[in-house]
Design an enzyme around this catalytic site. Structure first.
Site, PDB file in Angstrom:
ATOM      1  N   ARG A  80       0.721  -1.387  -0.134  1.00  0.00           N
ATOM      2  CA  ARG A  80      -0.462  -0.274  -0.475  1.00  0.00           C
ATOM      3  C   ARG A  80       0.791   1.703   0.158  1.00  0.00           C
ATOM      4  O   ARG A  80       1.885   1.320   0.678  1.00  0.00           O
ATOM      5  CB  ARG A  80      -0.946  -0.073   1.347  1.00  0.00           C
ATOM      6  N   ARG A  95      -1.305   5.950   9.989  1.00  0.00           N
ATOM      7  CA  ARG A  95      -1.247   5.561   9.485  1.00  0.00           C
ATOM      8  C   ARG A  95      -2.189   6.913   8.212  1.00  0.00           C
ATOM      9  O   ARG A  95      -1.437   7.905   8.511  1.00  0.00           O
ATOM     10  CB  ARG A  95      -2.697   4.510   8.787  1.00  0.00           C
ATOM     11  N   LYS A 120      -2.821  -0.369  15.684  1.00  0.00           N
ATOM     12  CA  LYS A 120      -2.995   0.899  13.879  1.00  0.00           C
ATOM     13  C   LYS A 120      -3.325   2.288  15.148  1.00  0.00           C
ATOM     14  O   LYS A 120      -4.585   2.190  15.877  1.00  0.00           O
ATOM     15  CB  LYS A 120      -4.075   0.238  13.166  1.00  0.00           C
ATOM     16  N   LYS A 159      -5.347   5.461  13.380  1.00  0.00           N
ATOM     17  CA  LYS A 159      -6.050   6.374  11.668  1.00  0.00           C
ATOM     18  C   LYS A 159      -6.419   7.741  12.765  1.00  0.00           C
ATOM     19  O   LYS A 159      -7.015   8.120  13.278  1.00  0.00           O
ATOM     20  CB  LYS A 159      -7.041   5.286  11.294  1.00  0.00           C
ATOM     21  N   CYS A 174     -15.224  -3.373   0.401  1.00  0.00           N
ATOM     22  CA  CYS A 174     -13.615  -3.886   1.177  1.00  0.00           C
ATOM     23  C   CYS A 174     -12.867  -4.765  -0.242  1.00  0.00           C
ATOM     24  O   CYS A 174     -14.013  -5.113  -0.645  1.00  0.00           O
ATOM     25  CB  CYS A 174     -13.691  -4.358   2.517  1.00  0.00           C
ATOM     26  N   CYS A 188      -7.252 -10.703   0.747  1.00  0.00           N
ATOM     27  CA  CYS A 188      -7.809  -9.953   2.101  1.00  0.00           C
ATOM     28  C   CYS A 188      -7.375 -11.718   3.099  1.00  0.00           C
ATOM     29  O   CYS A 188      -8.422 -12.682   3.042  1.00  0.00           O
ATOM     30  CB  CYS A 188      -8.772  -9.015   2.202  1.00  0.00           C
ATOM     31  N   CYS A 192     -15.420  -8.750   6.576  1.00  0.00           N
ATOM     32  CA  CYS A 192     -15.294  -9.838   7.864  1.00  0.00           C
ATOM     33  C   CYS A 192     -15.322  -8.596   8.697  1.00  0.00           C
ATOM     34  O   CYS A 192     -15.424  -7.144   7.872  1.00  0.00           O
ATOM     35  CB  CYS A 192     -14.134  -9.754   8.249  1.00  0.00           C
ATOM     36  N   CYS A 242     -12.953  -2.780   7.149  1.00  0.00           N
ATOM     37  CA  CYS A 242     -12.284  -1.314   6.558  1.00  0.00           C
ATOM     38  C   CYS A 242     -13.367  -0.614   5.949  1.00  0.00           C
ATOM     39  O   CYS A 242     -12.862   0.224   5.782  1.00  0.00           O
ATOM     40  CB  CYS A 242     -11.105  -2.293   5.236  1.00  0.00           C
TER      41      CYS A 242
END
Length: 566
Positions: free
Chosen positions: A74, A143, A213, A215, A434, A440, A479, A483
């Protein structure tokens, strides 16, 4: 920093990695097509995920083989801002080292899929040559910094906000030289970083980086196009008379959840304080340091900052931020989000030129028998060298187009069978998904490949009901990780089992309200019929001007079920 908790395996990997180096360099030359457990986790900080082709699993097993390893990488693109040259390099790389497609993410970044292990340094080096990087696009660091990408040059507030987002991204980037050493240097001639005795390598993140993570995004009250309430740290730009007064800081947003673990949940950010522009970076650093030092490092399921705030309460969290910042912080400014612009279609920029926002279904840029979007983008970039902007709805903007060239851009898109923004339905325009299968590893079922069919079915049913012009968000994920931000949308479809989804209703386009579970384990072929019944109820019982999400929120699960039956 809390030291009384055991560490998760991932935190142990980070602690022992020498600032993300680990054994990655050695494993690059070990003759295999994949990396070990530690390297897999460390490389996420470099924007790289090890995956396998899940479509090929059954065939491989039948042939007695193992996994078909490949990688997603990414690019970190603060605010979604690119040059035409950079976009062309991304397109070339998706052909030369990827699976011949490129994907715009819901965080304004770009993803390559199907990259082989030996090609990872090639991709990183070629991106670097045009000023792009994958460092910090994933992993337990801040991120991609999101920001409204619209190039409205007559709007000094928006432009200053975009510049601030870029500065924040640079300031919060990991400082370790591991990425440069491993991916950008010639291993035979490149010099390794020399670390002075006592030098602090990561003054913000520390040796173990963050617990999870992180954001971040910036929005305007009149334009929440980046879903500011879903961020770990959101910033609402408060402005008057063309001047930025400061930012309302929101903390504790996050979409992921695990249905089998009641301790997990999606959350929206809470309004914590107002800061002036000169306070912004120091306060953000204080928030990150509090999460660094007190976030859960034992259980990654509850390691996001939203869980720390949930356990402590906002008052205690703010007090700790004030302690780290070194001063008391005021209450938030009254300003809040009240508008949302997807920036699609033609818009004047304020400098005599125009930009065109093109709908890209689920962010996938590809050429096939039905659409030649990749070729069209190449042609527009080569012919006009436009500025490129990416949106949180996985779309692309062609910027700096002279008025006399507007029709030429449209003709190029039509020539290559690209549906124009003006030609797509309202429901498709406001839908995102997503990646999910086949790449994935977390995905339970389909998303990107399934949502177009759902939208096809909804288009017909909405037209029959006379609701085809209603504006509402539909978001699908393979899932519960969320995302595509399904938990604050009007309609959320979250993968629960193979070809089955949990259906959420009652969020809103503005993004500042969570939705509720309406039905669980809905078979894929029943998604459209179930939604159609609810839309029928909406048509007959809505209040004047009431949106679909507001209607579902007002009615609630039981009233909707009673009205539409089983």
């Amino acid at each position: 920093m809390s030291t009384d908790q055991a560490l998760s395996p991932v935190d142990e990997f980070k602690r022992d990695s020498n600032y993300l180096r680990g054994e990655i360099a050695q494993e690059f030359v070990d003759g295999t097509d994949h990396f070990g457990k530690s390297s897999i986790q460390l490389m996420k900080h470099f924007g790289i995920y090890q995956q396998d082709d899940r479509d090929a699993r059954a065939k491989n097993r039948a042939a007695g083989g193992g996994k078909s390893y490949m990688f997603m990488i990414r690019t970190r693109i603060p605010g979604g801002v690119l040059t035409a040259e950079q976009m062309l390099v991304e397109l070339d790389l998706c052909d030369s080292v990827g699976n011949e497609t490129l994907r715009i993410t819901s965080r304004q970044a770009l993803q390559h899929h199907g990259v082989m292990k030996d090609d990872l340094p090639t991709l990183a080096k070629q991106l670097r040559q045009v000023g792009l990087s994958t460092l910090g696009a994933c992993g337990d660091v801040n991120r991609n910094v999101m920001c409204c990408p619209a190039p409205l040059y007559g709007d000094s507030v928006r432009r200053e906000m975009q510049e601030t987002a870029s500065k924040l991204a640079d300031h919060l980037e990991p400082k370790t030289a591991a990425y440069r050493e491993i991916f950008l240097q010639d291993p035979e001639t490149g010099e390794k970083e020399k670390i002075a005795s006592g030098e602090v390598i990561e003054p913000l993140y520390g040796q173990q980086y963050l617990p999870r993570k992180f954001k971040m995004g910036m929005a305007l009250p009149e334009d929440n196009c980046i879903d500011v309430y879903t961020q770990d740290l959101g910033m609402i730009c408060v402005h008057e008379d063309g001047k930025i007064l400061g930012y309302n800081i929101l903390v504790g947003g996050g979409m992921g959840r695990t249905p089998s673990a009641d301790k997990t949940f999606p959350a929206l950010g809470q309004r914590m304080t107002f800061v002036t522009p000169d306070q912004l970076i120091p306060v953000i650093e204080a928030v990150i340091k509090v999460q660094r030092d007190f976030g859960n490092r034992q259980d990654r399921k509850v390691a996001r900052m939203k869980y720390l705030i949930h356990n402590w309460g906002l008052e205690k969290f703010k007090a700790k931020v004030e302690e780290y910042y070194g001063s008391a912080l005021p209450e938030p400014h009254p300003a809040d989000v009240h508008g949302f612009d997807d920036h699609k279609g033609w818009h004047e920029q304020g400098d005599g030129k125009w930009f065109y926002g093109l709908n890209v279904e689920n962010g996938r840029i590809k050429d096939d028998e039905t659409i030649e979007l990749k070729t069209a983008i190449r042609k527009i970039c080569n012919q006009f060298s436009p500025g490129i902007r990416l949106t949180s709805h996985q779309d692309i903007m062609f910027c700096d187009i002279a008025a006399e060239n507007k029709q030429v851009v449209i003709d190029i898109l039509k020539e290559h069978k690209v549906p124009l923004t003006e030609e797509i339905s309202t429901v498709r325009r406001w839908s995102i998904a997503c990646v999910a299968w086949p790449t994935c590893g977390l995905s339970i079922t389909e998303s990107e490949r399934a949502l177009p069919g759902v939208i096809d079915g909804l288009e017909g049913e909405l037209a029959k009901l006379g609701l085809d012009s209603e504006k509402f968000t539909v978001r699908m994920t393979g899932c519960p990780n969320g995302c595509a931000r399904p938990y604050n949308s009007d309609v959320g479809l979250v993968g629960r089992a193979k070809e089955k989804y949990t259906m959420f209703l009652g969020g809103r386009l503005l993004g500042n309200r969570l939705n509720f579970i309406y039905k669980d384990m809905v078979p894929a072929d029943q998604v459209v019929p179930e939604l159609t019944k609810v839309f029928g109820f909406y048509k007959t019982a809505r209040e004047e001007g009431e949106s679909f999400g507001d209607f579902c929120h007002r009615q609630g699960k039981e009233a909707i079920e009673a009205a539409v039956g089983d």
